[in-house]
Design a protein around this motif. Structure first.
Motif, mmCIF file in Angstrom:
data_model
loop_
_atom_site.group_PDB
_atom_site.id
_atom_site.type_symbol
_atom_site.label_atom_id
_atom_site.label_comp_id
_atom_site.label_asym_id
_atom_site.label_seq_id
_atom_site.Cartn_x
_atom_site.Cartn_y
_atom_site.Cartn_z
ATOM 1 N N UNK A 36 -21.560 1.539 59.807
ATOM 2 C CA UNK A 36 -21.197 2.811 59.168
ATOM 3 C C UNK A 36 -21.122 2.652 57.653
ATOM 4 N N UNK A 37 -20.547 1.541 57.202
ATOM 5 C CA UNK A 37 -20.441 1.295 55.764
ATOM 6 C C UNK A 37 -21.819 1.219 55.112
ATOM 7 N N UNK A 38 -22.733 0.476 55.742
ATOM 8 C CA UNK A 38 -24.086 0.355 55.192
ATOM 9 C C UNK A 38 -24.806 1.697 55.219
ATOM 10 N N UNK A 39 -24.609 2.475 56.297
ATOM 11 C CA UNK A 39 -25.248 3.787 56.392
ATOM 12 C C UNK A 39 -24.789 4.699 55.266
ATOM 13 N N UNK A 40 -23.498 4.667 54.980
ATOM 14 C CA UNK A 40 -22.975 5.461 53.869
ATOM 15 C C UNK A 40 -23.538 4.949 52.554
ATOM 16 N N UNK A 41 -23.759 3.641 52.473
ATOM 17 C CA UNK A 41 -24.365 3.065 51.275
ATOM 18 C C UNK A 41 -25.771 3.590 51.036
ATOM 19 N N UNK A 55 -43.478 5.363 35.962
ATOM 20 C CA UNK A 55 -43.525 4.974 37.376
ATOM 21 C C UNK A 55 -42.807 3.665 37.665
ATOM 22 N N UNK A 56 -42.964 2.702 36.800
ATOM 23 C CA UNK A 56 -42.368 1.391 37.089
ATOM 24 C C UNK A 56 -40.844 1.436 37.094
ATOM 25 N N UNK A 57 -40.275 2.493 36.453
ATOM 26 C CA UNK A 57 -38.813 2.642 36.459
ATOM 27 C C UNK A 57 -38.290 2.689 37.888
ATOM 28 N N UNK A 58 -39.028 3.391 38.787
ATOM 29 C CA UNK A 58 -38.551 3.593 40.152
ATOM 30 C C UNK A 58 -38.377 2.276 40.890
ATOM 31 N N UNK A 59 -39.286 1.343 40.632
ATOM 32 C CA UNK A 59 -39.187 0.033 41.290
ATOM 33 C C UNK A 59 -37.904 -0.665 40.876
ATOM 34 N N UNK A 60 -37.624 -0.677 39.563
ATOM 35 C CA UNK A 60 -36.407 -1.320 39.060
ATOM 36 C C UNK A 60 -35.160 -0.672 39.635
ATOM 37 N N UNK A 61 -35.101 0.663 39.557
ATOM 38 C CA UNK A 61 -33.896 1.346 40.014
ATOM 39 C C UNK A 61 -33.665 1.160 41.505
ATOM 40 N N UNK A 62 -34.752 1.206 42.293
ATOM 41 C CA UNK A 62 -34.603 1.030 43.740
ATOM 42 C C UNK A 62 -34.084 -0.364 44.073
ATOM 43 N N UNK A 63 -34.691 -1.378 43.494
ATOM 44 C CA UNK A 63 -34.262 -2.752 43.759
ATOM 45 C C UNK A 63 -32.831 -2.992 43.309
ATOM 46 N N UNK A 64 -32.469 -2.470 42.147
ATOM 47 C CA UNK A 64 -31.109 -2.677 41.630
ATOM 48 C C UNK A 64 -30.090 -1.934 42.480
ATOM 49 N N UNK A 65 -30.420 -0.709 42.901
ATOM 50 C CA UNK A 65 -29.508 0.049 43.759
ATOM 51 C C UNK A 65 -29.214 -0.712 45.054
ATOM 52 N N UNK A 66 -30.255 -1.186 45.713
ATOM 53 C CA UNK A 66 -30.060 -1.931 46.962
ATOM 54 C C UNK A 66 -29.352 -3.262 46.708
ATOM 55 N N UNK A 67 -29.653 -3.876 45.571
ATOM 56 C CA UNK A 67 -28.967 -5.126 45.223
ATOM 57 C C UNK A 67 -27.479 -4.922 45.012
ATOM 58 N N UNK A 68 -27.118 -3.861 44.310
ATOM 59 C CA UNK A 68 -25.699 -3.570 44.076
ATOM 60 C C UNK A 68 -25.013 -3.230 45.385
ATOM 61 N N UNK A 82 -20.913 -7.027 50.622
ATOM 62 C CA UNK A 82 -20.708 -8.444 50.923
ATOM 63 C C UNK A 82 -19.489 -9.000 50.200
ATOM 64 N N UNK A 83 -19.330 -8.613 48.944
ATOM 65 C CA UNK A 83 -18.214 -9.123 48.138
ATOM 66 C C UNK A 83 -16.877 -8.645 48.680
ATOM 67 N N UNK A 84 -16.786 -7.371 49.027
ATOM 68 C CA UNK A 84 -15.536 -6.825 49.548
ATOM 69 C C UNK A 84 -15.218 -7.414 50.913
ATOM 70 N N UNK A 85 -16.245 -7.564 51.764
ATOM 71 C CA UNK A 85 -16.017 -8.144 53.080
ATOM 72 C C UNK A 85 -15.609 -9.599 52.961
ATOM 73 N N UNK A 86 -16.288 -10.334 52.061
ATOM 74 C CA UNK A 86 -15.954 -11.752 51.846
ATOM 75 C C UNK A 86 -14.529 -11.904 51.352
ATOM 76 N N UNK A 87 -14.104 -10.991 50.469
ATOM 77 C CA UNK A 87 -12.739 -11.066 49.930
ATOM 78 C C UNK A 87 -11.716 -10.864 51.039
ATOM 79 N N UNK A 88 -12.003 -9.916 51.944
ATOM 80 C CA UNK A 88 -11.086 -9.656 53.046
ATOM 81 C C UNK A 88 -11.020 -10.855 53.981
#
Length: 251
Positions: free
Chosen positions: A71-76, A109-122, A128-134
């Motif tokens: 559910x968390x990933x889906x909301x992401x 056009x190349x902007x979309x590649x950067x933004x998509x990759x960065x969005x999924x990376x974040x 992962x960071x929040x789950x690891x902390x818990x």
């Protein structure tokens, strides 16, 4: 991960991207200023800070629910789609590259590649960071140093029955009696095991292992009866969560 650290991360991403875009589009530097590019990028990425706060709350809420991680990933993913909408709206109005040759909606056009990759990376990083902390906190031994009458007492979370906020202090009701610590109630939520301690009111946290009964009051009110006979009212915003939590724990 703290909100201020994540805010610094997002600001850094926005600034780095701003510099890279400005450097990449060298042919338009006589028409575009670096400050404009940086402000545009900061505005593009700033909503991630608000979403980080939502994820912090979400990870805590759904971790005990079946398929909570899914559910968390889906909301992401839904958030990424919304972020793209924000990206198009902002870029088509205030992008420094609006109406320049080769750009559409103020971007290339190349902007979309950067933004998509960065969005999924974040998204991956945050979840992962929040789950690891818990998980890290759950595996780390915890001991509270409490004082009363000039004597020190050491208390494990399993010895705490419930906690109550009182101004700038928190009262801890334990197997060894009541203690007072000069810490806000919310600070205990960051360290107490989330599978045992639940917030039922803005001023109350309970250890679910010391609950003997859930009692319905008048209307839609709900009370938690502790094993020592203490009755604590559940805030309306927590009623469904508490009922579902105990329902999932029982056979």
């Amino acid at each position: 991960m703290k909100t201020k650290n994540f805010s610094a991360l997002i600001t850094t991403i926005a600034i780095v991207l701003g510099f890279l875009i400005y450097w990449r589009e060298y042919a338009t530097r006589d028409q575009v200023t670096l400050i404009h590019v940086l402000l545009w990028q900061i505005l593009i990425w700033a909503p991630w800070i608000l979403m980080f706060l939502v994820f912090k709350m979400l990870v805590e809420k759904v971790k005990s629910i079946k398929y909570g991680r899914v559910l968390t990933v889906a909301i992401g993913f839904l958030w990424i789609a919304m972020h793209f909408g924000w990206f198009f709206m902002v870029s088509s109005t205030i992008s420094p590259y609006v109406d320049l040759p080769g750009s559409k909606f103020g971007v290339y056009r190349y902007f979309f590649v950067f933004w998509t990759l960065i969005d999924f990376g974040i998204l991956w990083f945050v979840v992962d960071k929040l789950r690891w902390r818990k998980e890290e906190k759950a595996n780390t031994p915890l001991l509270f140093e409490l004082t009363r009458g000039g004597k020190k007492h050491f208390c494990e979370p399993s010895q705490i029955h419930w906690l109550a906020a009182e101004n700038y202090y928190t009262k801890l009701f334990t197997t060894e009696g009541m203690f007072v610590m000069r810490k806000p109630l919310k600070s205990f939520l960051d360290v107490l095991p989330g599978d045992s301690f639940k917030k039922i009111h803005r001023s109350t946290i309970i250890n679910v292992n010391f609950v003997s009964e859930l009692a319905r009051g008048t209307g839609s009110t709900l009370d938690v009866i502790m094993k020592d006979g203490t009755k604590r009212r559940v805030s309306k915003s927590f009623v469904k969560d508490i009922i579902h939590f105990f329902k999932d724990r029982t056979n």
